[in-house]
Design a protein around this motif. Sequence first.
Motif, PDB file in Angstrom:
ATOM      1  N   ARG A 183     -26.229 -45.442  14.602  1.00 34.67           N
ATOM      2  CA  ARG A 183     -26.548 -44.013  14.732  1.00 34.67           C
ATOM      3  C   ARG A 183     -25.376 -43.233  15.323  1.00 34.67           C
ATOM      4  O   ARG A 183     -25.090 -42.114  14.892  1.00 34.67           O
ATOM      5  CB  ARG A 183     -27.811 -43.826  15.581  1.00 34.67           C
ATOM      6  N   GLU A 184     -24.712 -43.806  16.301  1.00 37.64           N
ATOM      7  CA  GLU A 184     -23.555 -43.127  16.900  1.00 37.64           C
ATOM      8  C   GLU A 184     -22.437 -42.951  15.885  1.00 37.64           C
ATOM      9  O   GLU A 184     -21.821 -41.891  15.802  1.00 37.64           O
ATOM     10  CB  GLU A 184     -23.047 -43.923  18.108  1.00 37.64           C
ATOM     11  N   VAL A 185     -22.176 -43.993  15.104  1.00 40.56           N
ATOM     12  CA  VAL A 185     -21.104 -43.924  14.103  1.00 40.56           C
ATOM     13  C   VAL A 185     -21.454 -42.897  13.027  1.00 40.56           C
ATOM     14  O   VAL A 185     -20.604 -42.097  12.615  1.00 40.56           O
ATOM     15  CB  VAL A 185     -20.854 -45.318  13.484  1.00 40.56           C
ATOM     16  N   GLU A 220     -30.420 -40.517  10.088  1.00 40.03           N
ATOM     17  CA  GLU A 220     -29.514 -39.827  11.001  1.00 40.03           C
ATOM     18  C   GLU A 220     -28.864 -38.616  10.331  1.00 40.03           C
ATOM     19  O   GLU A 220     -28.671 -37.587  10.957  1.00 40.03           O
ATOM     20  CB  GLU A 220     -28.451 -40.814  11.488  1.00 40.03           C
ATOM     21  N   LYS A 260     -28.356 -48.494  17.559  1.00 35.00           N
ATOM     22  CA  LYS A 260     -27.723 -47.471  18.389  1.00 35.00           C
ATOM     23  C   LYS A 260     -26.270 -47.263  17.961  1.00 35.00           C
ATOM     24  O   LYS A 260     -25.809 -46.125  17.821  1.00 35.00           O
ATOM     25  CB  LYS A 260     -27.794 -47.901  19.858  1.00 35.00           C
ATOM     26  N   THR A 261     -25.576 -48.351  17.724  1.00 35.55           N
ATOM     27  CA  THR A 261     -24.181 -48.259  17.264  1.00 35.55           C
ATOM     28  C   THR A 261     -24.111 -47.549  15.923  1.00 35.55           C
ATOM     29  O   THR A 261     -23.279 -46.664  15.707  1.00 35.55           O
ATOM     30  CB  THR A 261     -23.572 -49.669  17.142  1.00 35.55           C
ATOM     31  N   ARG A 295     -23.443 -40.301  13.293  1.00 35.42           N
ATOM     32  CA  ARG A 295     -23.378 -38.950  13.875  1.00 35.42           C
ATOM     33  C   ARG A 295     -21.926 -38.487  14.005  1.00 35.42           C
ATOM     34  O   ARG A 295     -21.597 -37.351  13.716  1.00 35.42           O
ATOM     35  CB  ARG A 295     -24.029 -38.945  15.257  1.00 35.42           C
ATOM     36  N   ARG A 296     -21.074 -39.378  14.433  1.00 37.10           N
ATOM     37  CA  ARG A 296     -19.687 -38.991  14.689  1.00 37.10           C
ATOM     38  C   ARG A 296     -18.868 -38.820  13.407  1.00 37.10           C
ATOM     39  O   ARG A 296     -18.140 -37.854  13.258  1.00 37.10           O
ATOM     40  CB  ARG A 296     -19.017 -40.035  15.580  1.00 37.10           C
TER      41      ARG A 296
END
Length: 64
Positions: A15-17, A53, A12-13, A19-20
Amino acid sequence: MYVCLCNAVSDKTLREVVRRYQPKSIQQLRQLVPVGKQCGKCIRAAREIMDDEMKNAPLYKEIA
Ligand code: FES
């Protein structure tokens, strides 16, 4: 689920990184999160998550 057990980095971490910040390489990703900095066993899984991602990431164009 943890991708990197040595540094407790979850999918999850990651994927968030991704994406951002949309890193262009695994080296750039490693500058953003401490993935693969010890045993290195997680690099392959991290790359697969990053590639997955980035397939879904919207394309941003820089406006000069
Ligand atoms: S599992 Fe990621 S560095 Fe060891």
